[in-house]
Design an enzyme around this catalytic site. Structure first.
Site, short mmCIF file in Angstrom:
data_model
loop_
_atom_site.label_atom_id
_atom_site.label_comp_id
_atom_site.label_asym_id
_atom_site.label_seq_id
_atom_site.Cartn_x
_atom_site.Cartn_y
_atom_site.Cartn_z
N LYS A 192 14.15 61.12 57.81
CA LYS A 192 12.75 61.58 57.77
C LYS A 192 12.67 62.66 56.70
CE LYS A 192 9.72 63.92 58.59
NZ LYS A 192 9.00 64.48 57.44
N GLU A 265 20.32 73.67 59.69
CA GLU A 265 20.56 74.44 58.45
C GLU A 265 19.20 75.03 58.06
OE1 GLU A 265 23.52 74.95 57.41
OE2 GLU A 265 24.64 73.36 58.41
N CYS A 299 17.50 77.68 49.59
CA CYS A 299 17.75 78.44 50.81
C CYS A 299 18.65 79.63 50.49
CB CYS A 299 18.37 77.54 51.88
SG CYS A 299 19.79 76.64 51.29
N GLU A 393 11.75 85.50 54.92
CA GLU A 393 12.12 84.71 53.74
C GLU A 393 10.89 84.53 52.83
OE1 GLU A 393 12.82 80.50 54.42
OE2 GLU A 393 14.47 80.55 52.98
P1 NAP Z 1 9.98 72.64 57.06
O1 NAP Z 1 8.54 72.89 56.96
O2 NAP Z 1 10.72 73.16 58.23
O3 NAP Z 1 10.13 71.03 56.97
C1 NAP Z 1 11.42 70.44 56.97
C2 NAP Z 1 11.32 69.04 57.54
O4 NAP Z 1 10.98 69.11 58.92
C3 NAP Z 1 10.26 68.18 56.86
O5 NAP Z 1 10.76 66.87 56.72
C4 NAP Z 1 9.14 68.22 57.88
O6 NAP Z 1 8.30 67.09 57.83
C5 NAP Z 1 9.91 68.20 59.18
N1 NAP Z 1 9.15 68.64 60.35
C6 NAP Z 1 8.02 69.39 60.40
N2 NAP Z 1 7.66 69.58 61.70
C7 NAP Z 1 8.57 68.95 62.46
C8 NAP Z 1 8.75 68.80 63.87
N3 NAP Z 1 7.88 69.32 64.75
N4 NAP Z 1 9.80 68.09 64.32
C9 NAP Z 1 10.68 67.55 63.45
N5 NAP Z 1 10.57 67.66 62.10
C10 NAP Z 1 9.53 68.36 61.61
O7 NAP Z 1 10.77 73.17 55.78
P2 NAP Z 1 10.35 73.05 54.25
O8 NAP Z 1 9.20 73.95 54.01
O9 NAP Z 1 10.27 71.62 53.87
O10 NAP Z 1 11.68 73.62 53.54
C11 NAP Z 1 11.88 74.96 53.20
C12 NAP Z 1 12.79 75.64 54.20
O11 NAP Z 1 14.03 74.95 54.30
C13 NAP Z 1 13.13 77.06 53.79
O12 NAP Z 1 13.06 77.89 54.91
C14 NAP Z 1 14.56 76.93 53.29
O13 NAP Z 1 15.29 78.12 53.36
C15 NAP Z 1 15.10 75.89 54.23
N6 NAP Z 1 16.31 75.27 53.68
C16 NAP Z 1 17.51 75.54 54.29
C17 NAP Z 1 18.69 75.00 53.74
C18 NAP Z 1 20.04 75.27 54.37
O14 NAP Z 1 20.98 74.55 54.05
N7 NAP Z 1 20.18 76.26 55.21
C19 NAP Z 1 18.62 74.20 52.61
C20 NAP Z 1 17.37 73.95 52.04
C21 NAP Z 1 16.22 74.49 52.59
P3 NAP Z 1 6.88 67.12 57.07
O15 NAP Z 1 7.20 67.35 55.64
O16 NAP Z 1 6.35 65.77 57.36
O17 NAP Z 1 6.10 68.25 57.69
#
Ligand code: NAP
Length: 491
Positions: A192, A265, A299, A393
């Site tokens: 997904k 993560e 991240c 963040e």
């Molecule tokens: P996000 O808003 O949490 O979305 C991540 C994924 O989760 C997307 O595919 C999103 O789908 C899905 N999602 C949303 N609501 C959900 C739910 N209720 N249940 C299951 N899945 C759901 O994160 P983002 O804005 O895309 O990414 C940025 C964040 O990722 C930052 O905080 C960054 O630090 C973190 N990150 C962490 C790492 C690491 O390795 N620690 C690496 C990269 C990024 P939709 O797009 O359809 O909403």
């Protein structure tokens, strides 16, 4: 599903050039969904239509589970190696096409998108190599007074089904880091990807099918969260949920996932700590690269620059000069160093947190201007320790600089947020370096490098709000997608 427009039919939107726009689809075990609402993917830079995706629904998600569990041809280690290696070669043939798609749908500068294809190459290469290695251990049992003439053996068996959920910020590499290790051990995946960057993910899935991956091994589903992601997370037939994304969504998943393996993560708030003995040129380069690469949307981007007071003035002067080199503009231009952030809403949020910090006494030394989703690399000094932009963040090209007195103060300040992903220290003093390695509450400490430095097979992941301390990286992720079976025999 609110950032990008969904149209309630499956026709191609008018006013678009077919050649310039990608029309892709969710896939259930190799079969493209033919009917479904369309997600329109627009460039964060100029809002042009980059592509459309046919969306899946709740019954498609159920079908994807059933077909993955029904299975198919069981893959030998050599099969898995061959598929991953073929995918690596195909990716290299099409690296420019992938880079263009990444840049168009995410707004990342084309130079960053090209760099990302190289990282995904490495992920595939390491996964292919690791798939050939044996993963068992042997324990002789006659090694204690109560021992017996037996041996205990371990072997790793693939989990039956993984759900992998990925964020927008590395549209190709995040996906590669989930799927390649799963293929290397033979675990089927339902992917997904982010609805903000689905095109690269789907192209990568198509490439894997082309490389010979049996369809039951991989589905890619996009659709409403309450029909796809949430039911899949909760489904007991899914044996592992591997999630990369924000803290809020990660914690929500943790509270709903039930009795299964979960890898989280999550976000980071990584410091770059510059000690008074640091080589200033090194410090300035690491600070700029760490803060502004990928539009600050890593991240492990440098989210806080912590500088010892005695050298702060000299550092700031050099850093502002360096930051001016990070030209911001059209992501498609090879001269652009910093593209957009993911969308205008994200840029407005970043602008707001800068304004709030200024309201608390901070001063902008460079940048700070926003046009749509384009936010200039922004250098800010005198940032209070409790400013929102450094406590939480800030996922963008912001470079807040905070001073500290001595190493004790640096460690306290560094550990003062809820996050614990990575960190970096610029120093040549071994005693200081060792103290940081021991006392920073984070998953990684890099000395004289950016916090994000890694190779794709080394263990990677955070603690505290950044994750559960379970590492990814190709080798660790392969372990996550398996369980260890132990057997023993008389010997
Ligand atoms: P996000 O808003 O949490 O979305 C991540 C994924 O989760 C997307 O595919 C999103 O789908 C899905 N999602 C949303 N609501 C959900 C739910 N209720 N249940 C299951 N899945 C759901 O994160 P983002 O804005 O895309 O990414 C940025 C964040 O990722 C930052 O905080 C960054 O630090 C973190 N990150 C962490 C790492 C690491 O390795 N620690 C690496 C990269 C990024 P939709 O797009 O359809 O909403």
């Amino acid at each position: 599903m609110n950032e990008k427009k969904i149209s309630a039919n499956n026709s191609v939107p008018t006013g678009t050039t077919k050649d310039a726009v990608l029309h892709l689809s969710s896939y259930i075990t190799g079969k493209a969904i033919e009917k479904g609402n369309l997600l329109e993917v627009r460039s964060p830079y100029d809002q042009r239509l980059v592509g459309t995706v046919k969306l899946a629904n709740a019954s498609d998600a159920q079908q994807a589970i059933e077909l993955a569990l029904k299975g198919g041809q069981r893959l030998t280690r050599y099969d898995r190696f061959s598929i991953l290696d073929k995918a690596r070669l195909l990716l290299m043939e099409r690296k420019e096409e992938f880079a263009q798609t990444i840049s168009a749908e995410s707004g990342l500068a084309i130079r960053e998108a090209r760099y990302e294809t190289g990282r995904a190459h490495d992920v595939l290469m390491f996964a292919a190599m690791e798939s050939l290695k044996d993963d068992g251990q042997i324990f002789s049992c006659d090694i204690s007074p109560s021992g017996k003439a037996r041996k205990i053996f371990t072997t790793r068996e693939p989990l039956l089904l993984a759900l992998c959920i990925t964020p927008f910020n590395h549209p190709l590499n995040q996906v590669a880091h989930k799927i390649a290790p799963a293929i290397a051990v033979g675990t089927p995946v339902i992917l997904k990807p982010s609805e903000k960057t689905p095109l690269t993910a789907i192209k990568f899935v198509e490439l894997l099918y082309e490389a010979g991956l049996p369809p039951y091994m991989l589905s890619v589903l996009l659709g409403p969260t309450n029909e796809i992601a949430e039911p899949l997370v909760k489904d007991p037939r899914v044996e592992i949920v591997s999630f990369t994304g924000s803290v809020a969504v990660g914690k929500h998943i943790a509270s709903t996932v039930g009795y299964k393996k979960v890898i989280l993560e999550l976000g980071g708030n990584d410091p770059l700590i510059i000690m008074e003995d640091a080589n200033l040129d090194t410090a300035v380069t690491l600070a700029a690269e760490g803060s502004f690469r990928n539009s600050g949307q890593r991240c492990t981007a440098v989210k806080r620059i912590l500088v010892q007071e005695s050298i702060k003035e000299a550092f700031v002067e050099k850093f502002v000069a360096k930051a001016k080199e990070y030209t911001c503009g059209d992501p498609a231009s090879p001269d652009t160093k910093v593209g957009t952030v993911i969308d205008e809403a994200a840029a407005i949020y970043l602008e707001e947190v800068v304004k709030k910090a200024v309201g608390q006494g901070a001063k902008i030394l460079l940048g700070g201007n926003r046009k749509g989703a384009l936010l200039e690399p922004t250098v800010i000094v005198e940032v209070p320790r409790n400013a929102e932009m450094v406590v939480h963040e800030s996922f963008g090209p912001l470079a807040p600089i905070l001073g500290f007195k001595d190493i004790d103060d640096a460690i306290t300040l560094s550990n003062s947020t809820a996050y614990g992903l990575s960190s970096a220290v610029v120093t040549n003093n071994l005693d200081w370096a060792l103290r940081f390695v021991k006392e920073l509450k984070v998953g990684t400490v890099n000395i004289n490098e950016v916090p994000g430095y890694r190779i794709e097979s080394s263990p990677f992941g955070g603690i505290k709000d950044s994750g559960l301390g379970i590492k990814e990286g190709v080798i660790e992720a392969m372990k996550c997608f398996t369980f260890v079976k132990t057997f023993s025999m008389p010997w």
